[in-house]
Design an enzyme around this catalytic site. Structure first.
Site, PDB file in Angstrom:
ATOM      1  N   TYR A  42       0.802  -1.230   0.000  1.00  0.00           N
ATOM      2  CA  TYR A  42       0.000   0.000   0.000  1.00  0.00           C
ATOM      3  C   TYR A  42       0.830   1.272   0.000  1.00  0.00           C
ATOM      4  CZ  TYR A  42      -3.486  -3.417   1.521  1.00  0.00           C
ATOM      5  OH  TYR A  42      -4.304  -4.507   1.609  1.00  0.00           O
ATOM      6  N   SER A 112      -3.975  -5.784   8.415  1.00  0.00           N
ATOM      7  CA  SER A 112      -4.648  -6.298   7.232  1.00  0.00           C
ATOM      8  C   SER A 112      -3.655  -7.127   6.406  1.00  0.00           C
ATOM      9  CB  SER A 112      -5.248  -5.142   6.433  1.00  0.00           C
ATOM     10  OG  SER A 112      -6.176  -5.612   5.485  1.00  0.00           O
ATOM     11  N   TYR A 113      -3.425  -6.781   5.127  1.00  0.00           N
ATOM     12  CA  TYR A 113      -2.439  -7.525   4.331  1.00  0.00           C
ATOM     13  C   TYR A 113      -1.075  -7.488   5.021  1.00  0.00           C
ATOM     14  CZ  TYR A 113      -0.126  -9.368   0.153  1.00  0.00           C
ATOM     15  OH  TYR A 113       0.586 -10.164  -0.723  1.00  0.00           O
ATOM     16  N   TRP A 160     -11.380  -4.059  -3.095  1.00  0.00           N
ATOM     17  CA  TRP A 160      -9.924  -4.127  -2.933  1.00  0.00           C
ATOM     18  C   TRP A 160      -9.234  -4.362  -4.277  1.00  0.00           C
ATOM     19  CZ3 TRP A 160      -6.040  -8.030  -3.131  1.00  0.00           C
ATOM     20  CH2 TRP A 160      -4.846  -7.715  -2.465  1.00  0.00           C
ATOM     21  N   ASP A 251     -14.789  -5.758  12.453  1.00  0.00           N
ATOM     22  CA  ASP A 251     -13.792  -5.875  11.389  1.00  0.00           C
ATOM     23  C   ASP A 251     -14.102  -7.057  10.487  1.00  0.00           C
ATOM     24  OD1 ASP A 251     -11.336  -5.379   9.969  1.00  0.00           O
ATOM     25  OD2 ASP A 251     -10.550  -7.153  10.973  1.00  0.00           O
ATOM     26  N   HIS A 280     -12.603  -2.017  10.175  1.00  0.00           N
ATOM     27  CA  HIS A 280     -11.279  -2.320   9.648  1.00  0.00           C
ATOM     28  C   HIS A 280     -10.339  -1.132   9.711  1.00  0.00           C
ATOM     29  CE1 HIS A 280      -8.589  -5.037   7.625  1.00  0.00           C
ATOM     30  NE2 HIS A 280      -8.377  -4.207   6.630  1.00  0.00           N
TER      31      HIS A 280
END
Length: 554
Positions: A42, A112-113, A160, A251, A280
Site C-alpha cells: 500500500y 490487514s495484508y 480491494w 472488522d 477495519h
C-alpha cells in the site's frame, strides 16, 4: 530530541535476484538498535501504519524499515497477492537483522495484508524475527477473506481488487495504456454500487475487460491451493515467535484474528489479544472519535486500556527486542472492549471459560424463546429472488463508502417479505454476551443450492434494531429435503441492557457483501442464470432452529 536519519528506496535483494525497496529510518546514535519491519503493498511512503507512529518508533530507539512488497510501489517483480510473501518475508527479515547499527533482533508491525505478511515471515521462521504484532488480519482465507461459509466475500474483493489495480496498472502496462486502463477502471471504483451487480459475480466481467491483475477469488475457484500462501490456519506449529494480536468486533477479519490468538495459546507460544469496537479502518481514521456505524463508543474505545496503539507496540517490543524486564504485558492474556458498558476489561484467555452456551429458539408468532418449543409443525416461509437481494447495511465488512461497516438500524431490512424476523421479550436484567455465536437452522429449499443468512440484533427501548453479528452458509440440497444447517456468526462482547430485546433475522442474501446464490447450483465464477427459491424454516420440538449464545453469568 532524538535525531533520525532517513534513507529512501534502499535496495533489498531477494533470493531469486529481484530487488525490493525500502525506506529506512535510523536513530542518529551509535546503537545498536532493534529493527521494526513493515512489508506493505500500500505504499511505504504513507504517513501512518494502522495507528502505528513510525517516527515515534525511531525516536524510541528502533530502526524502522518500511518495504514495498514485490511488484508494489518502487519494488521490482511480479505483483501477485500472497504468492511470494513467505520467501520474501524471510529474506527481508534476514537483511534487516544485519543492517548497520542493528542488534540482530527484528519485530514486525502493520495490519490487514501487512498483518498477513508478518504471519508469513513467522511461518517461514525468518532468522532474527523475535516478535510480531499483526493487526486486523485473517487466519483462513476461506473464512472472511475470499469466502465465508462457502459464499464469496464479494464486497471486499471487488473493492480491494479495483483499488489495487488502479495502483498497479503502471507496473504492468506501458504508460499510455496504463493511463487509459486506470481511467476506465476508476468509474467502477467510484461507482461500485452499479458495477458489482454484473454476473458472474466471482469473475466480474469488468475485471476481465480492463485487464486487471488476477487478485484471488476467480483464481481460487480454479485452484484452491492458490490460497495456501495466505493461510495461517493449519501452520501454527511452524510459528515460534510471540504475537500481539489486534482485532475489531466489526472488522471484516475479526474471527481470524481471534482464531490466531487461540491457536497460538493452545500451542503454548506467548500471545496476547486486544479486541476493540472497531471496523477495519478505525485505528487509522484521523477523524474518528470512537464512532462505528451509528454508535459512538467514546474516544477511549481507540485507546486500549487507556494507551495509544503505538505505546502498546513499544511496550511489547521493548522486552522482546531490547531485553527490558517482562511485565504482565508480555504474558499471554486478553484485553476486550465490552460494548454496552463501553469499558475495557482484562481476561485471562479467549474464549472466556465462564461463558455458558445458551440456546435461543425460533418460535411461532415471530418470537424468540429460551425454552424449546413444545409443539410440532411450526414453520415460516419466504421467497428468495436473487434479482432482488437483501442489500447490505452495516456489519463486519470493508467496502466502499456506500457500504459503511458497524452497527446500523435494520428496520428497513426487517420490513422486507424475504426476511424472517424473530424477537425476544424485553430483558428483565442486564445480560452480557461474550464469545462466539452459532446458529442452527432446519431449512428447506426447492432447488439444488441456496444460501442461509442469520443476523443477531439488539433492539433498544425506542425500537431501533441494530446488528451485532451475522453469518452465511451456502448449501447444496435436494428439493424438499430438510437440512440441518450450521451458521457461524463469529464473535462479540456486548451487554444487553434491561428493557432491551434480541432479534434474529433469517434470510438468503446480504448483497453485495456476499455474492448472490443464483439458486441453480452453478459456481459463482460461471453462473449467470437465476431462479427464484421457495424457502422454509422449521422451528418446532423436532426441528429446534436456534441461535446459541455465550452468556456470562451474573
Amino acid at each position: 530530541m532524538q535525531k533520525i536519519n532517513v534513507e529512501f528506496d534502499v535496495p533489498v535483494l531477494m533470493r531469486d535476484g529481484t530487488i525490493l525497496r525500502a525506506n529506512v529510518s535510523t536513530p542518529a546514535g551509535d546503537g545498536p538498535y532493534p529493527v521494526l519491519v513493515e512489508r506493505t503493498p500500500y505504499d511505504k511512503n504513507a504517513p501512518l501504519a494502522m495507528g502505528f507512529e513510525v517516527l515515534d518508533a525511531a525516536r524510541a530507539g528502533y530502526i524502522v524499515v518500511r518495504l514495498d512488497t514485490r511488484g508494489s510501489g518502487s519494488s521490482d517483480g511480479e505483483w501477485l497477492p500472497w504468492k511470494y510473501e513467505r520467501e520474501d518475508g524471510y529474506d527481508t527479515v534476514e537483511w534487516a537483522s544485519s543492517l548497520p547499527k542493528s542488534n540482530g533482533k527484528v519485530g514486525m508491525f502493520g495490519g490487514s495484508y501487512n498483518g498477513s505478511t508478518q504471519w508469513s515471515s513467522a511461518i517461514a521462521r525468518a532468522p532474527g524475527l523475535a516478535a510480531i504484532a499483526p493487526m486486523v488480519t485473517w487466519a483462513d482465507p476461506e473464512d472472511g477473506l475470499l469466502f465465508r461459509g462457502g459464499a464469496t466475500e464479494l464486497g471486499i474483493n471487488a473493492f480491494w481488487s479495483i483499488g489495487m489495480a488502479l495502483s498497479h496498472f503502471h507496473k504492468v502496462y506501458p504508460p499510455d495504456e496504463a493511463s487509459a486502463k486506470a481511467k476506465a477502471a476508476f468509474p467502477h471504483y467510484a461507482g461500485l454500487n452499479e458495477s458489482i451487480w454484473a454476473l458472474p459475480s466471482a469473475a466480474q466481467p469488468y475485471f476481465v475487460e480492463l485487464g486487471m491483475p488476477d487478485l484471488g477469488v476467480a483464481r481460487a475457484f480454479e485452484d484452491r491451493s492458490t490460497t495456501d500462501d495466505s493461510r495461517v490456519a493449519g501452520r501454527y506449529d511452524q510459528i515460534i515467535v510471540p504475537s500481539l494480536n489486534f482485532a475489531g468486533w466489526y472488522d471484516v477479519f475479526q474471527q481470524g484474528a481471534l482464531d490466531n490468538y487461540s491457536a497460538m495459546r493452545a500451542r503454548g507460544v506467548v500471545t496476547r489479544l486486544i479486541v476493540g469496537p472497531w471496523m477495519h479502518t478505525s485505528t487509522i481514521s484521523a477523524v474518528s472519535k470512537g464512532e462505528v456505524g451509528e454508535v459512538n463508543f467514546g474516544p477511549l474505545s481507540l485507546m486500549p486500556g487507556g494507551e495509544p496503539i503505538s505505546k502498546l507496540h513499544f511496550d511489547w517490543y521493548d522486552h522482546w527486542l531490547k531485553g527490558s524486564p517482562a511485565t504482565s504485558a508480555h504474558a499471554s492474556g486478553v484485553l476486550i472492549f465490552v460494548m454496552g458498558t463501553n469499558e475495557w476489561r482484562v481476561e485471562p484467555d479467549w474464549p472466556l471459560a465462564r461463558a455458558i452456551t445458551t440456546p435461543l429458539y425460533l418460535a411461532p408468532d415471530s418470537t424468540l424463546r429460551w425454552e424449546l418449543p413444545e409443539q410440532e409443525g411450526g414453520e415460516s416461509k419466504y421467497v428468495y429472488d436473487p434479482a432482488n437481494p437483501v442489500i447490505t447495511r452495516g456489519g463486519n465488512l470493508f467496502m466502499d463508502a456506500d457500504y459503511p461497516a458497524g452497527p446500523f438500524d435494520q428496520r428497513e431490512v426487517e420490513g422486507r417479505d424475504d426476511v424472517l424476523v424473530f424477537t425476544t421479550e424485553a430483558f428483565e436484567r442486564n445480560t452480557e454476551i461474550t464469545g462466539r455465536i452459532r446458529a442452527t437452522l432446519f431449512a428447506v429449499t426447492d432447488g439444488p443450492s441456496t444460501d442461509w443468512v442469520v443476523r443477531l440484533c439488539e433492539v433498544d427501548n425506542a425500537g431501533v434494531s441494530r446488528n451485532i453479528v451475522d453469518g452465511i452458509t451456502r448449501v447444496r440440497s435436494e428439493p424438499g429435503r430438510v437440512d440441518e444447517v450450521g451458521i457461524d456468526l463469529w464473535s462479540t462482547s456486548i451487554l444487553i441492557k434491561a428493557g432491551h430485546r434480541l432479534r434474529v433475522h433469517v434470510t438468503s442474501s446480504n448483497f453485495p457483501r456476499w455474492g448472490r446464490n443464483l439458486n441453480t447450483g452453478e459456481r459463482e465464477d460461471r453462473g449467470v442464470a437465476m431462479r427464484i427459491a421457495k424457502q422454509r424454516i422449521l422451528h418446532d420440538s423436532r426441528h429446534p432452529s436456534r441461535v446459541d449464545l455465550p452468556i456470562i453469568p451474573g
